[in-house]
Design an enzyme around this catalytic site. Structure first.
Site, PDB file in Angstrom:
ATOM      1  N   ARG A   1     -18.164   7.818  -6.232  1.00 59.35           N
ATOM      2  CA  ARG A   1     -16.897   8.028  -5.521  1.00 59.35           C
ATOM      3  C   ARG A   1     -16.832   9.412  -4.891  1.00 59.35           C
ATOM      4  O   ARG A   1     -16.331   9.601  -3.793  1.00 59.35           O
ATOM      5  CB  ARG A   1     -15.715   7.882  -6.497  1.00 59.35           C
TER       6      ARG A   1
ATOM      7  N   HIS B   1       4.179   4.405  -2.933  1.00 57.40           N
ATOM      8  CA  HIS B   1       3.894   3.329  -3.875  1.00 57.40           C
ATOM      9  C   HIS B   1       5.060   2.340  -3.844  1.00 57.40           C
ATOM     10  O   HIS B   1       6.222   2.759  -3.841  1.00 57.40           O
ATOM     11  CB  HIS B   1       3.720   3.908  -5.286  1.00 57.40           C
TER      12      HIS B   1
ATOM     13  N   GLY C   1      -3.557  11.470 -12.451  1.00 59.40           N
ATOM     14  CA  GLY C   1      -3.146  10.168 -12.976  1.00 59.40           C
ATOM     15  C   GLY C   1      -2.681   9.263 -11.850  1.00 59.40           C
ATOM     16  O   GLY C   1      -1.933   9.689 -10.973  1.00 59.40           O
TER      17      GLY C   1
END
Ligand code: GAR
Length: 194
Positions: free
Chosen positions: A67, A111, A145
């Site tokens: 990644r 989100h 997170g």
């Protein structure tokens, strides 16, 4: 001077389009300088190009499980374009601490839930299954997170009788298209005052 923003997308890019359009208003705190996708041929890239915004596709597949190697190429493109703030808009990659650290307090995400409710995927189905009376969307700073960073703004929509995840997703997206440009502009204006 408007803050130079890059919008990162993986798909349709409806939030990205809303961000470009709002950024063109004279009183906006930002302008979209680059649209970057990890998916070659993502629908949003053509939309951005048609609006006269620079685009680049950096597919993650050739990098396999590495990644960070993919992110280093992404980061290089962002820096080369003189980007100051990154706005994730349906960018469906989990970021490494390396990229998050490099853009700390300079990277936002939207989100489709009222965080801290429903981080992760299938937010609309989960909100309906829980019997919630309302759903919504959240713009937040990106931290290590997933879907966890400090909240910068939220918008609420009702969940109606017989709602489907698809219908709710559309209602939430309409709210996203107003919330994200508003929060991003205010964020960029505040940066300028530091
Ligand atoms: C948006 O609803 C956004 O909130 C969501 O993906 C959609 C992208 O739509 N993001 C996430 O789920 C991130 N965890 P768009 O490509 O039409 O803007």
């Amino acid at each position: 001077m408007k803050t130079r923003v890059a919008v990162l997308i993986s798909g349709a890019g409806s939030n990205m389009a809303a961000l470009i359009d709002a950024g063109q208003a004279p009183d906006s705190g930002y302008e979209v300088a680059l649209v970057l996708s990890n998916v070659e041929g993502a629908g949003g890239l053509a939309i951005a190009a048609a609006k006269g915004v620079a685009t680049v596709a950096i597919p993650h597949k050739p990098f396999g499980k590495d990644r960070e190697a993919h992110e280093r190429v992404v980061d290089e493109a962002l820096r080369a374009a003189g980007v100051e703030v990154v706005a994730l808009a349906g960018y469906m990659r989990v970021l490494t601490p390396w990229l998050v650290g490099g853009w700390r307090e300079r990277m936002l995400n939207i989100h489709p839930s009222l965080l801290p409710l429903y981080p992760g995927l299938d937010t609309h189905a989960r909100a309906i299954a829980a019997g919630d009376a309302e759903a919504g969307c959240t713009v937040h700073l990106v931290t290590e997170g997933v879907d966890e960073g400090p909240i910068l703004g939220q918008a609420r929509v009702p969940i109606v009788q017989g709602d489907t995840p698809e219908a709710l997703a559309e209602r939430v997206k309409t709210a996203e298209h107003t919330l994200y440009p508003h929060v991003l502009s205010a964020f960029c204006k505040a940066l300028g005052r530091d």
